[in-house]
Design a protein around this motif. Structure first.
Motif, PDB file in Angstrom:
ATOM      1  N   SER A 169      74.576 -30.481 -29.097  1.00 14.45           N
ATOM      2  CA  SER A 169      73.451 -30.375 -28.171  1.00 14.45           C
ATOM      3  C   SER A 169      73.862 -31.017 -26.852  1.00 14.45           C
ATOM      4  CB  SER A 169      72.231 -31.097 -28.754  1.00 14.45           C
ATOM      5  OG  SER A 169      71.927 -30.557 -30.019  1.00 14.45           O
ATOM      6  N   ILE A 176      63.145 -35.038 -24.980  1.00 12.67           N
ATOM      7  CA  ILE A 176      62.492 -33.738 -25.102  1.00 12.67           C
ATOM      8  C   ILE A 176      62.079 -33.439 -26.541  1.00 12.67           C
ATOM      9  CG2 ILE A 176      63.600 -32.676 -23.103  1.00 12.67           C
ATOM     10  CD1 ILE A 176      65.686 -31.474 -25.046  1.00 12.67           C
ATOM     11  N   SER A 206      74.670 -29.714 -36.514  1.00 12.93           N
ATOM     12  CA  SER A 206      74.382 -29.895 -35.094  1.00 12.93           C
ATOM     13  C   SER A 206      74.285 -31.388 -34.788  1.00 12.93           C
ATOM     14  CB  SER A 206      73.063 -29.211 -34.750  1.00 12.93           C
ATOM     15  OG  SER A 206      72.719 -29.475 -33.407  1.00 12.93           O
TER      16      SER A 206
HETATM   17  N1  SAH Z   1      69.905 -34.165 -34.079  1.00 13.61           N
HETATM   18  C1  SAH Z   1      70.706 -33.003 -34.024  1.00 13.61           C
HETATM   19  C2  SAH Z   1      70.161 -31.918 -34.893  1.00 13.61           C
HETATM   20  C3  SAH Z   1      68.765 -31.470 -34.507  1.00 13.61           C
HETATM   21  S1  SAH Z   1      68.925 -29.948 -33.739  1.00 13.61           S
HETATM   22  C4  SAH Z   1      70.858 -32.554 -32.589  1.00 13.61           C
HETATM   23  O1  SAH Z   1      70.131 -33.049 -31.741  1.00 13.61           O
HETATM   24  O2  SAH Z   1      71.726 -31.733 -32.337  1.00 13.61           O
HETATM   25  C5  SAH Z   1      67.584 -29.955 -32.685  1.00 13.61           C
HETATM   26  C6  SAH Z   1      67.927 -29.102 -31.472  1.00 13.61           C
HETATM   27  O3  SAH Z   1      66.705 -28.905 -30.753  1.00 13.61           O
HETATM   28  C7  SAH Z   1      68.886 -29.800 -30.534  1.00 13.61           C
HETATM   29  O4  SAH Z   1      69.821 -28.880 -30.031  1.00 13.61           O
HETATM   30  C8  SAH Z   1      67.978 -30.272 -29.395  1.00 13.61           C
HETATM   31  O5  SAH Z   1      68.674 -30.340 -28.176  1.00 13.61           O
HETATM   32  C9  SAH Z   1      66.921 -29.201 -29.405  1.00 13.61           C
HETATM   33  N2  SAH Z   1      65.633 -29.635 -28.859  1.00 13.61           N
HETATM   34  C10 SAH Z   1      65.074 -30.858 -28.900  1.00 13.61           C
HETATM   35  N3  SAH Z   1      63.868 -30.848 -28.292  1.00 13.61           N
HETATM   36  C11 SAH Z   1      63.668 -29.574 -27.864  1.00 13.61           C
HETATM   37  C12 SAH Z   1      62.611 -28.921 -27.179  1.00 13.61           C
HETATM   38  N4  SAH Z   1      61.513 -29.570 -26.807  1.00 13.61           N
HETATM   39  N5  SAH Z   1      62.747 -27.601 -26.905  1.00 13.61           N
HETATM   40  C13 SAH Z   1      63.846 -26.918 -27.278  1.00 13.61           C
HETATM   41  N6  SAH Z   1      64.858 -27.476 -27.962  1.00 13.61           N
HETATM   42  C14 SAH Z   1      64.786 -28.793 -28.240  1.00 13.61           C
END
Ligand code: SAH
Ligand code: SF4
Length: 362
Positions: free
Chosen positions: A233, A137, A211
């Motif tokens: 996440s 995503i 995160s």
């Molecule tokens: N790599 C770490 C830190 C980045 S945080 C991590 O994944 O936790 C980025 C956040 O955005 C994460 O919680 C991820 O789940 C979220 N994310 C990624 N793609 C997204 C999307 N298309 N819409 C909403 N949230 C998204």
């Protein structure tokens, strides 16, 4: 929206700058700076002086450090450098969010996002150029991993944005930009130590959130090594779902991840933030909500519900607001704290999962 794309210089990413052997003092802890000064035959207190100039005085050259003698400043110039990233362009969202494209010395670009809140600002920083975790995503995943950022480059994002936006009140920092912080473990931990140090940028550990997509063994190690707030996440409630959108789950399935969270040494009154991106007809049913409650019991957690940003996605859609509200209601009715995160900065691709280092093609 204001995008100064014409300020973009030719990109020279991937090139390691062999012509710059001088260490960047931005990435040194006070201990390391003290050793550095000792090696030069200098007094110990010089380390704190230089550290304050860099992180509190926002000095980006030794010439500005006027309480050091001229000769010492010239010596330092020859053997060390202070190298915060450079702002290459800025985009301003209608909702006040400001996204900065920053270039490192070697031309690699990362994004940092300044998010104004009622009484303070939050800065979302990157920890890697790109990301190797491959979440389906997330736009950053499409870049792959270009390289890790150094501790100095992570901390430097705070310094550069503070300097560029002098009226900002950055009290909160989140490692939620490009990259997986725990895949760049040593640099991320060092950056946390510097950011929270009294001689550094003075971010309280309670206002610094890391995160992670769920590298379970490193979550446990983080809890032992350093103090910071933890966000995970999760984004799914079964291994089947999670395997599909987050390949990390094949290495560390839900059981391993939840065990790491149960054992995480949480300070009193603190909670782990669980990020849960809601995807239409994929992980947003009443049964998913009930299962989430069950999985998180007995972890002290609060849930951030993030409706999917589906602007750049083909296969997934965001649920209707009513579905999101119902999902939240189920969690709350079972005493699980849940907040719906408004998506901010979406018009300039600054929202969660939308960062891609200035690239418009991804
Ligand atoms: N790599 C770490 C830190 C980045 S945080 C991590 O994944 O936790 C980025 C956040 O955005 C994460 O919680 C991820 O789940 C979220 N994310 C990624 N793609 C997204 C999307 N298309 N819409 C909403 N949230 C998204
Ligand atoms: Fe990397 Fe996080 Fe994006 Fe996954 S969501 S690809 S871990 S930045």
């Amino acid at each position: 929206m204001m995008t100064n794309a014409n300020q973009l210089e030719p990109r020279t990413a991937h090139q390691y700058d062999a012509s710059e052997p001088r260490p960047d003092l931005t990435g040194m802890t006070l201990d390391e700076l003290e050793r550095f000064m000792a090696d030069l035959g200098k007094e110990r207190y010089r380390a704190a002086q230089v550290m304050k100039w860099i992180h509190q005085g926002l000095a980006d050259s030794f010439q500005q450090m006027t309480n050091l003698s001229k000769g010492f400043r010239e010596d330092l110039e020859l053997i060390a450098r202070v190298g915060p990233p450079r702002v290459v362009s800025e985009s301003r969202s209608r909702d006040g969010v400001r996204k900065f494209l920053l270039h490192m010395r070697d031309g690699c670009g990362v994004e940092a996002v300044l998010i104004p809140e009622d009484d303070h600002d939050t800065l979302c920083v990157s920890t890697q150029v790109g990301c190797s975790m491959g979440c389906k995503i997330c736009r950053t995943a499409r870049m792959g991993l270009v390289r890790n950022l150094t501790a100095g480059e992570i901390v430097g994002q705070v310094l550069t944005v503070r300097k560029t936006a002098p009226s900002s009140r950055i009290t909160n920092v989140v490692f939620m930009g490009m990259g997986e912080p725990l895949a760049n473990y040593l640099n991320a931990v060092k950056a946390i130590r510097i950011l929270t140090h009294p001689t550094g940028p003075q971010i309280s550990w309670r206002r610094l959130t890391v995160s992670t997509s769920g590298l379970a063994p490193r979550i446990s190690r983080l809890g032992r090594d350093v103090r910071a707030k933890l966000a995970v996440s999760l984004n799914a409630v079964t291994d089947e779902q999670r395997d599909f959108i987050m390949p990390v789950n094949r290495a560390y399935p839900l059981e391993d991840l939840l065990e790491a969270l149960r054992e995480y040494p949480l300070p009193r009154r603190d909670r782990i933030t669980i990020e849960y991106v809601l995807i239409k007809d994929f992980n947003d049913s009443d049964a998913d909500a009930r299962r989430l409650v069950k999985l998180l019991n007995p972890i002290r957690a609060k849930v951030n519900l993030i409706p999917l940003n589906d602007d750049m996605l083909e296969d997934f859609r965001s649920p209707d607001p009513e579905r999101v509200a119902r999902f939240q209601e189920i969690l709350m009715s079972r005493s699980l704290m849940a907040i719906i995160r408004k998506s901010r900065g979406r018009d300039v691709l600054a929202a969660c999962g939308q960062l891609a280092g200035g690239s418009r093609e991804l």
